[in-house]
Design a protein around this motif. Structure first.
Motif, PDB file in Angstrom:
ATOM      1  N   ASP A  82      -7.729 -10.444   4.474  1.00 25.54           N
ATOM      2  CA  ASP A  82      -6.582 -10.113   5.309  1.00 25.54           C
ATOM      3  C   ASP A  82      -5.791  -8.928   4.745  1.00 25.54           C
ATOM      4  N   LEU A  83      -5.639  -8.897   3.415  1.00 24.93           N
ATOM      5  CA  LEU A  83      -4.895  -7.792   2.804  1.00 24.93           C
ATOM      6  C   LEU A  83      -5.620  -6.465   2.980  1.00 24.93           C
ATOM      7  N   ASP A  84      -6.949  -6.504   2.893  1.00 28.78           N
ATOM      8  CA  ASP A  84      -7.714  -5.272   3.116  1.00 28.78           C
ATOM      9  C   ASP A  84      -7.521  -4.777   4.543  1.00 28.78           C
ATOM     10  N   ALA A  85      -7.554  -5.693   5.503  1.00 29.06           N
ATOM     11  CA  ALA A  85      -7.348  -5.310   6.901  1.00 29.06           C
ATOM     12  C   ALA A  85      -5.933  -4.795   7.122  1.00 29.06           C
ATOM     13  N   LEU A  86      -4.959  -5.437   6.500  1.00 30.46           N
ATOM     14  CA  LEU A  86      -3.562  -5.007   6.628  1.00 30.46           C
ATOM     15  C   LEU A  86      -3.373  -3.605   6.067  1.00 30.46           C
ATOM     16  N   THR A  87      -3.867  -3.367   4.858  1.00 30.15           N
ATOM     17  CA  THR A  87      -3.672  -2.043   4.259  1.00 30.15           C
ATOM     18  C   THR A  87      -4.419  -0.969   5.049  1.00 30.15           C
ATOM     19  N   ALA A  88      -5.582  -1.295   5.578  1.00 32.11           N
ATOM     20  CA  ALA A  88      -6.312  -0.327   6.411  1.00 32.11           C
ATOM     21  C   ALA A  88      -5.521  -0.014   7.677  1.00 32.11           C
ATOM     22  N   GLY A  90      -0.406 -14.425  -4.051  1.00 33.47           N
ATOM     23  CA  GLY A  90      -0.248 -13.695  -2.791  1.00 33.47           C
ATOM     24  C   GLY A  90       0.624 -12.462  -2.949  1.00 33.47           C
ATOM     25  N   VAL A  91       1.731 -12.606  -3.685  1.00 39.10           N
ATOM     26  CA  VAL A  91       2.632 -11.477  -3.926  1.00 39.10           C
ATOM     27  C   VAL A  91       1.929 -10.418  -4.779  1.00 39.10           C
ATOM     28  N   PHE A  92       1.289 -10.866  -5.865  1.00 38.06           N
ATOM     29  CA  PHE A  92       0.617  -9.943  -6.775  1.00 38.06           C
ATOM     30  C   PHE A  92      -0.404  -9.089  -6.028  1.00 38.06           C
ATOM     31  N   PHE A  93      -1.282  -9.717  -5.271  1.00 38.31           N
ATOM     32  CA  PHE A  93      -2.339  -8.963  -4.609  1.00 38.31           C
ATOM     33  C   PHE A  93      -1.841  -8.171  -3.408  1.00 38.31           C
ATOM     34  N   THR A  94      -0.761  -8.599  -2.775  1.00 43.70           N
ATOM     35  CA  THR A  94      -0.152  -7.773  -1.724  1.00 43.70           C
ATOM     36  C   THR A  94       0.316  -6.459  -2.322  1.00 43.70           C
ATOM     37  N   ILE A  95       0.975  -6.546  -3.465  1.00 48.39           N
ATOM     38  CA  ILE A  95       1.447  -5.325  -4.124  1.00 48.39           C
ATOM     39  C   ILE A  95       0.259  -4.488  -4.594  1.00 48.39           C
ATOM     40  N   GLN A  96      -0.697  -5.117  -5.245  1.00 49.95           N
ATOM     41  CA  GLN A  96      -1.852  -4.377  -5.758  1.00 49.95           C
ATOM     42  C   GLN A  96      -2.574  -3.621  -4.642  1.00 49.95           C
TER      43      GLN A  96
END
Length: 185
Positions: free
Chosen positions: A1-7, A49-55
């Protein structure tokens, strides 16, 4: 999900100026009752979740961007039955301090906010009327906070007016931590 969000952010806007990392689930039970599964669930949500969202979003952040992480007043005060929750919120504040130092060369500021008792649908649905009244009594302001109170603090920390604030935690708690209401003395 984070990859899709950042893309999606990259494709739509190309960059981020502000990131508000807001993740958290409440977990209040005696330390002896916490299972490993519960531990993993709370740590995965509140810290991982916070750590990887930031990363994942770091490459999108512009120089002089701001990151604000949602912590909690519970990191400032021992609360019975909140060892797991409080530890995860202390972890995200420490992450803010560490990243403030790490990202300073890029001009990226990182701070946290620590809301007190905030009136949300979840709070209303999961906290008894008696506990809500006790919370209000413990707050110097004499009321629960609102989501807007927290949003205003986040907006301030993300703004140029806070350009010399870095690695700090801003309590948004109506005086819960710093003041004993006169009615309780």
């Amino acid at each position: 999900d984070l990859d899709a969000l950042t893309a999606a952010i990259h494709n739509r806007h190309g960059h981020l100026d502000v990131l508000f990392a807001n993740a958290g689930i409440a977990a209040f039970q005696p330390t002896l009752d916490i299972t490993e599964a519960e531990f993993d669930h709370v740590v995965d949500t509140n810290f991982k979740g916070v750590f990887f969202t930031i990363q994942k979003t770091l490459p999108l952040l512009t120089d002089h961007a701001a990151i604000v992480i949602n912590a909690s007043w519970a990191l400032h005060r021992g609360v019975p039955g909140a060892s797991l929750y409080s530890a995860t919120k202390a972890a995200v504040h420490n992450l803010a301090q560490t990243l403030a130092a790490e990202l300073a060369p890029k001009g990226i500021r990182v701070n946290s906010v620590s809301p007190g008792y905030i009136e949300t649908p979840s709070y209303r649905d999961n906290v008894s009327a008696e506990a809500q009244a006790a919370a209000v009594a413990a707050v110097a302001a004499g009321r629960l906070g609102t989501s807007e109170n927290v949003a205003d603090a986040v907006a301030f920390l993300a703004s140029d007016e806070a350009s010399y604030i870095n690695g700090q935690d801003l309590l948004v708690d109506g005086g819960l931590i710093a003041a004993i209401p006169e009615r309780m003395v």
